[in-house]
Motif scaffolding. Structure first.
Motif, PDB file in Angstrom:
ATOM      1  N   GLY A  90      51.102  33.396  49.210  1.00  0.00           N
ATOM      2  CA  GLY A  90      50.143  32.492  49.828  1.00  0.00           C
ATOM      3  C   GLY A  90      49.523  31.549  48.808  1.00  0.00           C
ATOM      4  N   GLY A  91      49.015  30.422  49.305  1.00  0.00           N
ATOM      5  CA  GLY A  91      48.508  29.387  48.426  1.00  0.00           C
ATOM      6  C   GLY A  91      47.341  29.804  47.557  1.00  0.00           C
ATOM      7  N   THR A  92      46.445  30.624  48.088  1.00  0.00           N
ATOM      8  CA  THR A  92      45.290  31.052  47.292  1.00  0.00           C
ATOM      9  C   THR A  92      45.725  31.980  46.165  1.00  0.00           C
ATOM     10  N   TRP A  93      46.639  32.908  46.471  1.00  0.00           N
ATOM     11  CA  TRP A  93      47.146  33.771  45.396  1.00  0.00           C
ATOM     12  C   TRP A  93      47.868  32.926  44.340  1.00  0.00           C
ATOM     13  N   ARG A  94      48.659  31.914  44.779  1.00  0.00           N
ATOM     14  CA  ARG A  94      49.348  31.060  43.801  1.00  0.00           C
ATOM     15  C   ARG A  94      48.347  30.347  42.897  1.00  0.00           C
ATOM     16  N   VAL A 117      48.107  30.268  38.820  1.00  0.00           N
ATOM     17  CA  VAL A 117      47.950  29.045  38.023  1.00  0.00           C
ATOM     18  C   VAL A 117      46.760  29.196  37.080  1.00  0.00           C
ATOM     19  N   HIS A 118      45.653  29.722  37.608  1.00  0.00           N
ATOM     20  CA  HIS A 118      44.461  29.952  36.785  1.00  0.00           C
ATOM     21  C   HIS A 118      44.764  30.938  35.656  1.00  0.00           C
ATOM     22  N   ALA A 119      45.504  32.003  35.974  1.00  0.00           N
ATOM     23  CA  ALA A 119      45.835  33.001  34.960  1.00  0.00           C
ATOM     24  C   ALA A 119      46.688  32.399  33.852  1.00  0.00           C
ATOM     25  N   HIS A 123      41.210  43.809  35.630  1.00  0.00           N
ATOM     26  CA  HIS A 123      40.368  43.036  34.709  1.00  0.00           C
ATOM     27  C   HIS A 123      40.330  41.563  35.121  1.00  0.00           C
ATOM     28  N   PHE A 124      41.494  41.022  35.468  1.00  0.00           N
ATOM     29  CA  PHE A 124      41.588  39.615  35.874  1.00  0.00           C
ATOM     30  C   PHE A 124      40.769  39.358  37.135  1.00  0.00           C
ATOM     31  N   ALA A 125      40.910  40.212  38.145  1.00  0.00           N
ATOM     32  CA  ALA A 125      40.202  40.020  39.408  1.00  0.00           C
ATOM     33  C   ALA A 125      38.689  40.122  39.216  1.00  0.00           C
ATOM     34  N   ALA A 126      38.259  41.035  38.386  1.00  0.00           N
ATOM     35  CA  ALA A 126      36.820  41.198  38.142  1.00  0.00           C
ATOM     36  C   ALA A 126      36.225  39.945  37.506  1.00  0.00           C
ATOM     37  N   ALA A 135      38.433  35.525  47.302  1.00  0.00           N
ATOM     38  CA  ALA A 135      39.742  36.160  47.346  1.00  0.00           C
ATOM     39  C   ALA A 135      39.916  37.159  46.208  1.00  0.00           C
ATOM     40  N   ALA A 136      39.266  36.907  45.079  1.00  0.00           N
ATOM     41  CA  ALA A 136      39.335  37.853  43.961  1.00  0.00           C
ATOM     42  C   ALA A 136      38.674  39.174  44.320  1.00  0.00           C
ATOM     43  N   VAL A 137      37.585  39.116  45.075  1.00  0.00           N
ATOM     44  CA  VAL A 137      36.947  40.353  45.537  1.00  0.00           C
ATOM     45  C   VAL A 137      37.888  41.096  46.483  1.00  0.00           C
ATOM     46  N   LEU A 138      38.548  40.349  47.371  1.00  0.00           N
ATOM     47  CA  LEU A 138      39.544  40.973  48.248  1.00  0.00           C
ATOM     48  C   LEU A 138      40.641  41.632  47.420  1.00  0.00           C
TER      49      LEU A 138
END
Length: 529
Positions: A214-218, A222-224, A247-250, A277-280
Motif C-alpha cells: 500500500g501507498g502509506t507503507w511504501r 522511502v522515509h527509511a 525501533h523504526f515504527a516507534a 500508520a506507524a502506531v498501527l
C-alpha cells in the motif's frame, strides 16, 4: 465499455503470454483513483504510465456512509481523463476495480452508473477478494513468499495468510488511513488500545514474515531509505528484522508531520498519515511477532495481472523475465546473453544457484550498457542495477550486478553507493564477472564467432584463455592487458594458449573453416605458452 474484469481475465489467459501487449489497471481506491498502464514482460511488467488523483472517496464514507458529491465529481473527472488516455494509447486490455470506499458506500450504485456512462465498468471487490489480490501481488514479486500480507489502503486494512499455494483466510478490517485519522481524532488517548482491540478480532496466525502493501507503507520505506542515506533507493523489497521494525515504527510514530512532508519523495497526504500508520504498525508487530518486515511495491494492481497469468508464466523467474525484456529493448537477445554468461562461467564461477541467475541478469545489463554513449554507460548501467524496479532481488544482489557493470568498464574502484550494499567477497566476485565480460567483448569485438573460437578456463591456480588457431590474430595488447586484470583480481596467474582449430568442435562435427593463419607465435605475445 472497458474494465470488464471477467472478460479481460479470459482474454489474457488465452493470450499466450506475448511480451509486447499493453494492459492497464484502473484502481478506484478510498484515497486515490489511479491509472497504471503496463508493458514489458507479463511476468515482470514495467510501468509505462502512472497517474493518480486524490479523490479521497473514503472521506464521505467515514463521515456518514456515503460518497460525497464533490469526491464523486473529482473521481469522475479523473475517470473521464483516464478513458481518453486509454483510447489514445489504444489499450484494450483494461481492468477497473473498486475497493473499500465504493464497496461500503450507500450510494455505490450511483457511482458505478456514472462510471458506466463514461465507459468504465468497475468491478467492486469484496474484502476477501481485495485481500487475496494483494497477496497474489506479493506472490508475484517474491516467489515462494510465505507469511502475512498487510495491505493498508485509505478505507481498510486487509490481512491475508500467503503460502506456497496462494492466499488463505483473507479478511478486511475498517482500519484504513482515513479511518485511522478519524479514530485518533475521536479519542487520541486510547487510539493505540482501539487498534489493538480491532486486531484481536482478526483470526490471523503468526508468521515469520510480514509483507506490507500500500501507498502509506511504501512512503514509510522511502522515509527509511532516506534516513539511512539512500534517498534514491527503491522502496520495494526493503527488509527489516523484527527488532529493527519495532525501533523504526516507534521513532516514526513520534515524527512531526511537517518534517515528514519536507522529504522530497513523500507527498503531504502520505506525510499526514505516516505517524498514525506507524502506531498501527507497532500494534501489528506486537500482535503478529514477525521475524522480518518486508515492503512490497507490488500489491492489488499487480496481483490482478499475476493471478490471471497461465501457471507456466507465473513460474518464470521475474528478475530474469524483467532483464530479458529490458535487454531486448537494447538489442540483447536472451540466447546471446546466456552464451556470454556461459563463456565467463568456466573461469569465474558463481558461488550459489542464486548467483548464477544474478550472473545472467548482470551479463544482460552489461551488454545493454554497450548501447549507451561510452562516457555515460557505466553510470547509467549502475543506476539501472541499483535503482530500477527489478523484483525478486535484494539490495546486496543489486550491488553485485552493479559491480559486474563496473568490472565491464574496468573502473578499478567501486562507487560508495555499491560498496555499502553487499559483502566485499560478493562484490569482488561480481567485479570479476564484469572483467571476464570485458575480456570477451574486447577480444573479438563482441562477435558470436569469438564465443565459438575461444574458451576461458581457470584450473589449478592458472587462468587460461584458449584461442583456436584460425582466430589467433585476435590476440593483441588489449587482450593481454584484460587477461592480466582478471587474473590479478582472481589472485591467479594468466596465460594464453593457441589450440588446434577443432578443439571446441562438438563430437561428430566438422571443425570451423580455417582462414589464413596470422603468423602469431609465442615470441610475439608474452602471455602465450
Amino acid at each position: 465499455m472497458i474494465g470488464s474484469w471477467q472478460g479481460r481475465q479470459g482474454a489474457r489467459r488465452g493470450g499466450g503470454g506475448a511480451d509486447d501487449g499493453r494492459r492497464a489497471i484502473i484502481d478506484i481506491g478510498s484515497n486515490t483513483v489511479r491509472l497504471v498502464i503496463y508493458g514489458g514482460s507479463p511476468r515482470a511488467p514495467i510501468i509505462l504510465f502512472n497517474e493518480k488523483v486524490a479523490a479521497q472517496l473514503g472521506l464521505g464514507v467515514t463521515r456518514n456512509g456515503s460518497l460525497a458529491d464533490e469526491n464523486i465529481a473529482m473521481a469522475m473527472r479523473a475517470l473521464a481523463r483516464f478513458r481518453l488516455i486509454l483510447d489514445d494509447w489504444g489499450v484494450r486490455d483494461v481492468e477497473a476495480v473498486a475497493t473499500a470506499a465504493v464497496r461500503e458506500a450507500a450510494n455505490r450504485d450511483r457511482f458505478l452508473a456514472e462510471a458506466g456512462q463514461i465507459g468504465i465498468a468497475a468491478r467492486v471487490l469484496s474484502g476477501r477478494e481485495e485481500a487475496d489480490l494483494s497477496a497474489w501481488g506479493v506472490a508475484g514479486a517474491f516467489p515462494g513468499a510465505d507469511g502475512i500480507v498487510a495491505d493498508l489502503g485509505g478505507g481498510s486494512l486487509e490481512l491475508v495468510r500467503l503460502a506456497a499455494d496462494g492466499p488463505h483466510a483473507g479478511l478486511s478490517l475498517p482500519l484504513g488511513t482515513l479511518r485511522l485519522a478519524a479514530l485518533k481524532k475521536r479519542d487520541a488517548a486510547n487510539y493505540r488500545a482501539a487498534l489493538a482491540t480491532q486486531l484481536k478480532k482478526a483470526e490471523v496466525a503468526k508468521a515469520a514474515d510480514l509483507y506490507l502493501v500500500g501507498g502509506t507503507w511504501r512512503a514509510m520505506a522511502v522515509h527509511a531509505h532516506a534516513a539511512a542515506g539512500r534517498p534514491r533507493a527503491d522502496p520495494h523489497g526493503l527488509t527489516m528484522t523484527g527488532a529493527e521494525a519495532r525501533h523504526f515504527a516507534a521513532a516514526l510514530a513520534k515524527a512531526p508531520v511537517q518534517r515528514l512532508s519536507q522529504e522530497p519523495r513523500i507527498t503531504a497526504m502520505r506525510a499526514a498519515s505516516l505517524p498514525d500508520a506507524a502506531v498501527l504498525l507497532q500494534v501489528l508487530l506486537k500482535r503478529l511477532e514477525p521475524q522480518r518486515l518486508i515492503f512490497s511495491s507490488w500489491g492489488l494492481r499487480e496481483g490482478v495481472l499475476y493471478a490471471a497469468l497461465p501457471p507456466a508464466i507465473q513460474a518464470q523467474d521475474p528478475l530474469l523475465a524483467g532483464t530479458i525484456a529490458f535487454g531486448k529493448q537494447h538489442g540483447v537477445t536472451p540466447v546471446f546473453a546466456a552464451r556470454v554468461a556461459g563463456w565467463t562461467a568456466r573461469a569465474t564461477r558463481a558461488a550459489t544457484s542464486d548467483q548464477a541467475r544474478l550472473r545472467q541478469a548482470a551479463v544482460t545489463l552489461a551488454l545493454a550498457a554497450m548501447q549507451v554513449e561510452p562516457n555515460l554507460r557505466v553510470q547509467h548501467a549502475v543506476n539501472w542495477a541499483l535503482y530500477k524496479r527489478w523484483v525478486a532481488i535484494t539490495e546486496a544482489e543489486r550491488a553485485m550486478i552493479a559491480a559486474t557493470i563496473c568490472g565491464n568498464g574496468a573502473t578499478g574502484d567501486l562507487p560508495p553507493a555499491v560498496l555499502d550494499r553487499a559483502p566485499r567477497d560478493d562484490l569482488e566476485r561480481g567485479y570479476a564477472w564484469g572483467l571476464a565480460i570485458r575480456l570477451w567483448r574486447r577480444l573479438g569485438g563482441g562477435s558470436t564467432q569469438s564465443l565459438e573460437a575461444t574458451r576461458l578456463v581457470c584450473e589449478e591456480g592458472r587462468l587460461v584463455l584458449q584461442v583456436c588457431a584460425h582466430h589467433a590474430a585476435l590476440i593483441g595488447p588489449a587482450t593481454e592487458k584484460d587477461l592480466r586484470l582478471l587474473a590479478g583480481r582472481l589472485g591467479v596467474t594468466g596465460g594464453i594458449e593457441v589450440v588446434p582449430d577443432d578443439t571446441f568442435a562438438a563430437p561428430g562435427t566438422a571443425s570451423p573453416p580455417q582462414p589464413e593463419r596470422s603468423g602469431l607465435t609465442a615470441a610475439s605475445s608474452p602471455l602465450l605458452r
